[in-house]
Design a protein around this motif. Structure first.
Motif, PDB file in Angstrom:
ATOM      1  N   UNK A   1     -69.326 -61.967 -25.542  1.00 39.94           N
ATOM      2  CA  UNK A   1     -70.297 -62.750 -26.305  1.00 39.94           C
ATOM      3  C   UNK A   1     -70.784 -63.974 -25.535  1.00 39.94           C
ATOM      4  N   UNK A   2     -70.172 -64.241 -24.393  1.00 41.16           N
ATOM      5  CA  UNK A   2     -70.519 -65.448 -23.642  1.00 41.16           C
ATOM      6  C   UNK A   2     -71.543 -65.129 -22.554  1.00 41.16           C
ATOM      7  N   UNK A   3     -72.491 -66.044 -22.354  1.00 42.20           N
ATOM      8  CA  UNK A   3     -73.525 -65.888 -21.335  1.00 42.20           C
ATOM      9  C   UNK A   3     -73.037 -66.482 -20.018  1.00 42.20           C
ATOM     10  N   UNK A   4     -73.043 -65.672 -18.951  1.00 44.32           N
ATOM     11  CA  UNK A   4     -72.700 -66.186 -17.630  1.00 44.32           C
ATOM     12  C   UNK A   4     -73.898 -66.848 -16.971  1.00 44.32           C
ATOM     13  N   UNK A   5     -75.033 -66.191 -17.060  1.00 41.09           N
ATOM     14  CA  UNK A   5     -76.315 -66.778 -16.653  1.00 41.09           C
ATOM     15  C   UNK A   5     -77.396 -66.080 -17.458  1.00 41.09           C
ATOM     16  N   UNK A   6     -78.504 -66.775 -17.672  1.00 38.23           N
ATOM     17  CA  UNK A   6     -79.529 -66.240 -18.572  1.00 38.23           C
ATOM     18  C   UNK A   6     -80.924 -66.460 -18.009  1.00 38.23           C
TER      19      UNK A   6
ATOM     20  N   UNK B   1     -69.446 -77.054 -11.815  1.00 43.49           N
ATOM     21  CA  UNK B   1     -68.632 -75.884 -12.148  1.00 43.49           C
ATOM     22  C   UNK B   1     -68.992 -75.402 -13.548  1.00 43.49           C
ATOM     23  N   UNK B   2     -69.168 -74.079 -13.693  1.00 42.26           N
ATOM     24  CA  UNK B   2     -69.549 -73.528 -14.982  1.00 42.26           C
ATOM     25  C   UNK B   2     -71.036 -73.480 -15.229  1.00 42.26           C
ATOM     26  N   UNK B   3     -71.831 -73.853 -14.220  1.00 45.05           N
ATOM     27  CA  UNK B   3     -73.289 -73.870 -14.398  1.00 45.05           C
ATOM     28  C   UNK B   3     -73.899 -72.468 -14.308  1.00 45.05           C
ATOM     29  N   UNK B   4     -73.132 -71.503 -13.822  1.00 47.86           N
ATOM     30  CA  UNK B   4     -73.635 -70.129 -13.716  1.00 47.86           C
ATOM     31  C   UNK B   4     -74.110 -69.739 -12.332  1.00 47.86           C
ATOM     32  N   UNK B   5     -74.014 -70.659 -11.378  1.00 44.27           N
ATOM     33  CA  UNK B   5     -74.576 -70.382 -10.054  1.00 44.27           C
ATOM     34  C   UNK B   5     -73.817 -69.271  -9.314  1.00 44.27           C
ATOM     35  N   UNK B   6     -72.489 -69.282  -9.380  1.00 48.24           N
ATOM     36  CA  UNK B   6     -71.723 -68.233  -8.709  1.00 48.24           C
ATOM     37  C   UNK B   6     -71.863 -66.903  -9.437  1.00 48.24           C
TER      38      UNK B   6
ATOM     39  N   UNK C   1     -71.882 -77.036  -4.905  1.00 48.84           N
ATOM     40  CA  UNK C   1     -71.953 -78.217  -5.768  1.00 48.84           C
ATOM     41  C   UNK C   1     -72.273 -79.454  -4.931  1.00 48.84           C
ATOM     42  N   UNK C   2     -72.357 -79.261  -3.610  1.00 47.98           N
ATOM     43  CA  UNK C   2     -72.515 -80.367  -2.662  1.00 47.98           C
ATOM     44  C   UNK C   2     -73.989 -80.563  -2.311  1.00 47.98           C
TER      45      UNK C   2
ATOM     46  N   UNK D   1     -77.830 -75.240 -14.972  1.00 42.06           N
ATOM     47  CA  UNK D   1     -76.976 -75.895 -15.958  1.00 42.06           C
ATOM     48  C   UNK D   1     -76.778 -74.931 -17.123  1.00 42.06           C
ATOM     49  N   UNK D   2     -75.533 -74.731 -17.520  1.00 34.65           N
ATOM     50  CA  UNK D   2     -75.219 -73.856 -18.656  1.00 34.65           C
ATOM     51  C   UNK D   2     -75.835 -72.464 -18.503  1.00 34.65           C
ATOM     52  N   UNK D   3     -75.824 -71.959 -17.267  1.00 33.47           N
ATOM     53  CA  UNK D   3     -76.291 -70.601 -17.016  1.00 33.47           C
ATOM     54  C   UNK D   3     -77.788 -70.442 -16.853  1.00 33.47           C
TER      55      UNK D   3
END
Length: 259
Positions: A24-29, A47-52, A211-212, A227-229
């Motif tokens: 149910x969770x979005x990794x990236x959208x 971290x957690x922004x969905x970039x990876x 992240x750098x 941000x947030x996927x």
């Protein structure tokens, strides 16, 4: 940096509406991007922004829920798995944050480089060893250490060896996930200088996830902020970093300036 005229060429890689879900969770959208031949795209976010997640989905390492991905006009999602694997052994390469994930630690340095050539069809031992010797020198590893195993190398040397393994087939696209993460600052600087030289020399197209901010400032022609996927801002690297429009990008750049 790559000339803007070159970047205006037809996209080598095109991604439209890429969405990845973990239950149910979005990794990236709804991530969309184009990558032109010889262009470096930087992707930043906390971290957690969905970039990876986005990078792994583009590389075929994660299932895609929605979206279109094409390479040279070919639909990657419709591509047969053997063809996709061959693409990743020849035209594409992946550089991991942790070199151990991209190397075979029980195989010699030369074997690690030569193995990728063999995966692409090379069979002549002498030619493979010569290529390995050449690439060790290019990534500033003493060729005399060709028979040493990666476990005998420092973290920075392991990362340079991973880069040699990735680039020996002269790929057209390189996907990099936090390539300087976890390294000492002095080692990072040396690695970045090496990467910048190789990218320019080989005319590589690359997506660099980090992240750098300093990494993308040095390497990237264009920048995408996540941000947030989701993608919240994109544009030429200097333009985005020097005049950020989105509040999140402003926060990222101000945190660097105040550090």
């Amino acid at each position: 940096m790559t000339a803007l005229a070159d970047i205006a060429a037809a996209p080598l890689l095109a991604v439209e509406g890429l969405t990845v879900r973990y239950g149910d969770r979005i990794g990236c959208a709804d991530v969309s991007l184009d990558l032109a031949p010889g262009e470096v795209l930087g992707v930043v976010g906390e971290s957690g922004s969905g970039k990876t997640t986005m990078l792994n989905a583009v590389a075929g390492r994660l299932p895609v829920a929605e979206g279109r991905l094409s390479y040279e006009g070919r639909d990657l999602r419709a591509m047969a798995e053997p063809e996709r694997r061959r693409l990743m052994r020849t035209d594409w390469a992946f550089v991991h944050q942790h070199a151990r994930d991209g190397l075979r630690m029980g195989v010699s340095a030369g074997g690690n480089v030569g193995e990728r050539l063999m995966e692409g069809g090379a069979r002549h031992y002498g030619n493979i060893r010569r290529a390995a010797l050449d690439w060790l020198a290019r990534v500033e590893i003493d060729p005399a250490r060709i028979d040493d195993r990666p476990t005998q190398f420092s973290g920075g040397m392991q990362q340079r060896l991973q880069i040699a393994r990735a680039l020996v087939t002269e790929p057209r696209i390189v996907l990099m996930d936090e390539p300087t993460g976890g390294l000492d600052v002095s080692v990072q600087a040396r690695l970045l200088d090496l990467m910048r030289g190789l990218v320019r020399e080989m005319g590589l197209a690359a997506i660099v996830v980090t992240h750098d901010i300093g990494v993308v400032r040095l390497l990237a022609d264009r920048l995408m902020v996540m941000k947030d996927g989701r993608v919240v801002e994109t544009g030429l690297t200097d333009q985005v970093l020097d005049d950020p429009q989105h509040g999140y990008t402003q926060l990222l750049t101000s945190s660097v300036l105040s550090a």
